[in-house]
Design a protein around this motif. Structure first.
Motif, PDB file in Angstrom:
ATOM      1  N   PRO A 122       0.804  -1.226   0.000  1.00  0.00           N
ATOM      2  CA  PRO A 122       0.000   0.000   0.000  1.00  0.00           C
ATOM      3  C   PRO A 122       0.839   1.279   0.000  1.00  0.00           C
ATOM      4  CG  PRO A 122      -0.948  -1.593   1.501  1.00  0.00           C
ATOM      5  CD  PRO A 122       0.387  -2.147   1.062  1.00  0.00           C
ATOM      6  N   ASN A 123       2.085   1.195   0.466  1.00  0.00           N
ATOM      7  CA  ASN A 123       2.959   2.373   0.396  1.00  0.00           C
ATOM      8  C   ASN A 123       3.803   2.375  -0.879  1.00  0.00           C
ATOM      9  OD1 ASN A 123       4.790   0.397   1.136  1.00  0.00           O
ATOM     10  ND2 ASN A 123       5.702   1.556   2.786  1.00  0.00           N
ATOM     11  N   LEU A 124       3.353   1.560  -1.887  1.00  0.00           N
ATOM     12  CA  LEU A 124       3.865   1.590  -3.261  1.00  0.00           C
ATOM     13  C   LEU A 124       5.307   1.099  -3.417  1.00  0.00           C
ATOM     14  CD1 LEU A 124       2.234   4.961  -4.340  1.00  0.00           C
ATOM     15  CD2 LEU A 124       1.348   2.631  -4.674  1.00  0.00           C
ATOM     16  N   HIS A 125       5.633   0.030  -2.704  1.00  0.00           N
ATOM     17  CA  HIS A 125       6.930  -0.617  -2.855  1.00  0.00           C
ATOM     18  C   HIS A 125       6.717  -2.025  -3.404  1.00  0.00           C
ATOM     19  CE1 HIS A 125       8.234   2.677  -0.311  1.00  0.00           C
ATOM     20  NE2 HIS A 125       9.437   2.439  -0.784  1.00  0.00           N
ATOM     21  N   PHE A 126       7.634  -2.452  -4.263  1.00  0.00           N
ATOM     22  CA  PHE A 126       7.589  -3.752  -4.901  1.00  0.00           C
ATOM     23  C   PHE A 126       8.108  -4.807  -3.927  1.00  0.00           C
ATOM     24  CE2 PHE A 126       9.274  -6.910  -7.964  1.00  0.00           C
ATOM     25  CZ  PHE A 126       8.131  -7.102  -8.725  1.00  0.00           C
ATOM     26  N   GLU A 127       7.383  -5.906  -3.781  1.00  0.00           N
ATOM     27  CA  GLU A 127       7.785  -6.993  -2.891  1.00  0.00           C
ATOM     28  C   GLU A 127       7.841  -8.286  -3.693  1.00  0.00           C
ATOM     29  OE1 GLU A 127       8.192  -7.005   0.673  1.00  0.00           O
ATOM     30  OE2 GLU A 127       8.169  -4.813   0.571  1.00  0.00           O
ATOM     31  N   VAL A 128       8.833  -9.109  -3.396  1.00  0.00           N
ATOM     32  CA  VAL A 128       9.025 -10.380  -4.078  1.00  0.00           C
ATOM     33  C   VAL A 128       8.991 -11.495  -3.038  1.00  0.00           C
ATOM     34  CG1 VAL A 128      10.560 -11.727  -5.560  1.00  0.00           C
ATOM     35  CG2 VAL A 128      10.478  -9.238  -5.789  1.00  0.00           C
ATOM     36  N   SER A 129       8.179 -12.496  -3.281  1.00  0.00           N
ATOM     37  CA  SER A 129       8.048 -13.616  -2.354  1.00  0.00           C
ATOM     38  C   SER A 129       9.295 -14.486  -2.362  1.00  0.00           C
ATOM     39  CB  SER A 129       6.839 -14.455  -2.750  1.00  0.00           C
ATOM     40  OG  SER A 129       6.783 -15.630  -1.964  1.00  0.00           O
ATOM     41  N   ARG A 130       9.656 -14.960  -1.211  1.00  0.00           N
ATOM     42  CA  ARG A 130      10.777 -15.898  -1.094  1.00  0.00           C
ATOM     43  C   ARG A 130      10.434 -17.233  -1.768  1.00  0.00           C
ATOM     44  NH1 ARG A 130       7.718 -16.238   3.220  1.00  0.00           N
ATOM     45  NH2 ARG A 130       7.327 -18.226   4.223  1.00  0.00           N
ATOM     46  N   ARG A 131       9.152 -17.447  -2.029  1.00  0.00           N
ATOM     47  CA  ARG A 131       8.715 -18.708  -2.626  1.00  0.00           C
ATOM     48  C   ARG A 131       9.196 -18.875  -4.063  1.00  0.00           C
ATOM     49  NH1 ARG A 131       2.698 -20.026  -0.789  1.00  0.00           N
ATOM     50  NH2 ARG A 131       3.174 -21.818  -2.088  1.00  0.00           N
ATOM     51  N   ILE A 132       9.536 -17.788  -4.738  1.00  0.00           N
ATOM     52  CA  ILE A 132      10.100 -17.941  -6.089  1.00  0.00           C
ATOM     53  C   ILE A 132      11.382 -18.763  -6.001  1.00  0.00           C
ATOM     54  CG2 ILE A 132      11.171 -16.759  -8.052  1.00  0.00           C
ATOM     55  CD1 ILE A 132       9.242 -14.469  -7.636  1.00  0.00           C
ATOM     56  N   LYS A 133      12.241 -18.423  -5.068  1.00  0.00           N
ATOM     57  CA  LYS A 133      13.494 -19.165  -4.893  1.00  0.00           C
ATOM     58  C   LYS A 133      13.217 -20.568  -4.378  1.00  0.00           C
ATOM     59  CE  LYS A 133      18.171 -18.994  -3.388  1.00  0.00           C
ATOM     60  NZ  LYS A 133      18.585 -19.985  -4.350  1.00  0.00           N
TER      61      LYS A 133
ATOM     62  N   GLU B 256      10.475 -22.480  -4.571  1.00  0.00           N
ATOM     63  CA  GLU B 256       9.726 -23.360  -5.456  1.00  0.00           C
ATOM     64  C   GLU B 256      10.358 -23.538  -6.828  1.00  0.00           C
ATOM     65  OE1 GLU B 256       5.575 -22.257  -5.553  1.00  0.00           O
ATOM     66  OE2 GLU B 256       5.529 -22.052  -3.372  1.00  0.00           O
ATOM     67  N   PHE B 257      11.097 -22.534  -7.292  1.00  0.00           N
ATOM     68  CA  PHE B 257      11.633 -22.581  -8.652  1.00  0.00           C
ATOM     69  C   PHE B 257      13.143 -22.452  -8.716  1.00  0.00           C
ATOM     70  CE2 PHE B 257       7.382 -20.619  -8.854  1.00  0.00           C
ATOM     71  CZ  PHE B 257       6.731 -21.605  -9.579  1.00  0.00           C
ATOM     72  N   ASP B 258      13.790 -22.258  -7.546  1.00  0.00           N
ATOM     73  CA  ASP B 258      15.242 -22.024  -7.503  1.00  0.00           C
ATOM     74  C   ASP B 258      15.614 -20.957  -8.528  1.00  0.00           C
ATOM     75  OD1 ASP B 258      17.770 -22.413  -6.418  1.00  0.00           O
ATOM     76  OD2 ASP B 258      18.310 -23.893  -7.944  1.00  0.00           O
ATOM     77  N   ASN B 259      14.890 -19.845  -8.456  1.00  0.00           N
ATOM     78  CA  ASN B 259      14.980 -18.803  -9.468  1.00  0.00           C
ATOM     79  C   ASN B 259      14.658 -17.460  -8.819  1.00  0.00           C
ATOM     80  OD1 ASN B 259      14.971 -17.374 -11.852  1.00  0.00           O
ATOM     81  ND2 ASN B 259      13.624 -18.792 -12.914  1.00  0.00           N
ATOM     82  N   GLY B 260      14.729 -16.390  -9.572  1.00  0.00           N
ATOM     83  CA  GLY B 260      14.252 -15.094  -9.126  1.00  0.00           C
ATOM     84  C   GLY B 260      15.289 -14.031  -8.897  1.00  0.00           C
ATOM     85  N   ARG B 261      16.533 -14.318  -9.181  1.00  0.00           N
ATOM     86  CA  ARG B 261      17.608 -13.357  -8.903  1.00  0.00           C
ATOM     87  C   ARG B 261      17.299 -11.976  -9.453  1.00  0.00           C
ATOM     88  NH1 ARG B 261      23.059 -13.625 -12.057  1.00  0.00           N
ATOM     89  NH2 ARG B 261      21.452 -14.356 -13.452  1.00  0.00           N
ATOM     90  N   HIS B 262      16.787 -11.899 -10.676  1.00  0.00           N
ATOM     91  CA  HIS B 262      16.494 -10.603 -11.296  1.00  0.00           C
ATOM     92  C   HIS B 262      15.363  -9.887 -10.561  1.00  0.00           C
ATOM     93  CE1 HIS B 262      19.256 -11.725 -14.354  1.00  0.00           C
ATOM     94  NE2 HIS B 262      18.474 -12.649 -14.882  1.00  0.00           N
ATOM     95  N   TYR B 263      14.420 -10.648 -10.047  1.00  0.00           N
ATOM     96  CA  TYR B 263      13.288 -10.048  -9.345  1.00  0.00           C
ATOM     97  C   TYR B 263      13.683  -9.569  -7.949  1.00  0.00           C
ATOM     98  CZ  TYR B 263      11.017 -12.365 -13.184  1.00  0.00           C
ATOM     99  OH  TYR B 263      10.682 -12.788 -14.440  1.00  0.00           O
ATOM    100  N   TYR B 264      14.542 -10.326  -7.283  1.00  0.00           N
ATOM    101  CA  TYR B 264      14.947  -9.923  -5.933  1.00  0.00           C
ATOM    102  C   TYR B 264      15.711  -8.606  -5.945  1.00  0.00           C
ATOM    103  CZ  TYR B 264      13.208 -14.341  -4.279  1.00  0.00           C
ATOM    104  OH  TYR B 264      12.383 -15.388  -3.972  1.00  0.00           O
ATOM    105  N   ALA B 265      16.323  -8.262  -7.056  1.00  0.00           N
ATOM    106  CA  ALA B 265      17.005  -6.964  -7.168  1.00  0.00           C
ATOM    107  C   ALA B 265      15.998  -5.811  -7.100  1.00  0.00           C
ATOM    108  CB  ALA B 265      17.803  -6.896  -8.464  1.00  0.00           C
TER     109      ALA B 265
END
Length: 92
Positions: A39-50, A52-61
């Motif tokens: 709600p305060n307009l910040h992007f959040e990335v779930s730890r579940r990407i890593k 469940e998919f062993d992926n997400g490095r670009h998103y965690y940035a």
């Protein structure tokens, strides 16, 4: 792409305040609940990407970064819709 924050089929409106402009891959992750916008307009990335998919490095940035919003207040995402997404769709 234009993404509904709260899906139309789940009570969301076809209004600008219930939408976000997202890159295609991020739109898919948003709809699946692997990313959200607070709600305060910040992007959040779930730890579940890593987990469940062993992926997400670009998103965690992007994690914690503020999003860009329209200058016109009536075109900005509704904090209540974002709260709904965080509580009902996000797989944090």
């Amino acid at each position: 792409e234009a993404a509904h924050i709260r899906p139309y089929g789940d009570g969301g409106d076809h209004e600008a305040q219930n939408g976000l402009l997202l890159r295609r891959d991020i739109h898919s992750l948003f709809d699946a609940g692997y990313v959200t916008v607070t709600p305060n307009l910040h992007f959040e990335v779930s730890r579940r990407i890593k987990e469940e998919f062993d992926n997400g490095r670009h998103y965690y940035a992007l994690h914690g970064q503020p999003i860009s919003v329209p200058k016109e207040p009536g075109q900005r995402p509704d904090p209540n819709a974002l709260t709904w997404h965080n509580e009902n769709a996000y797989r944090g």
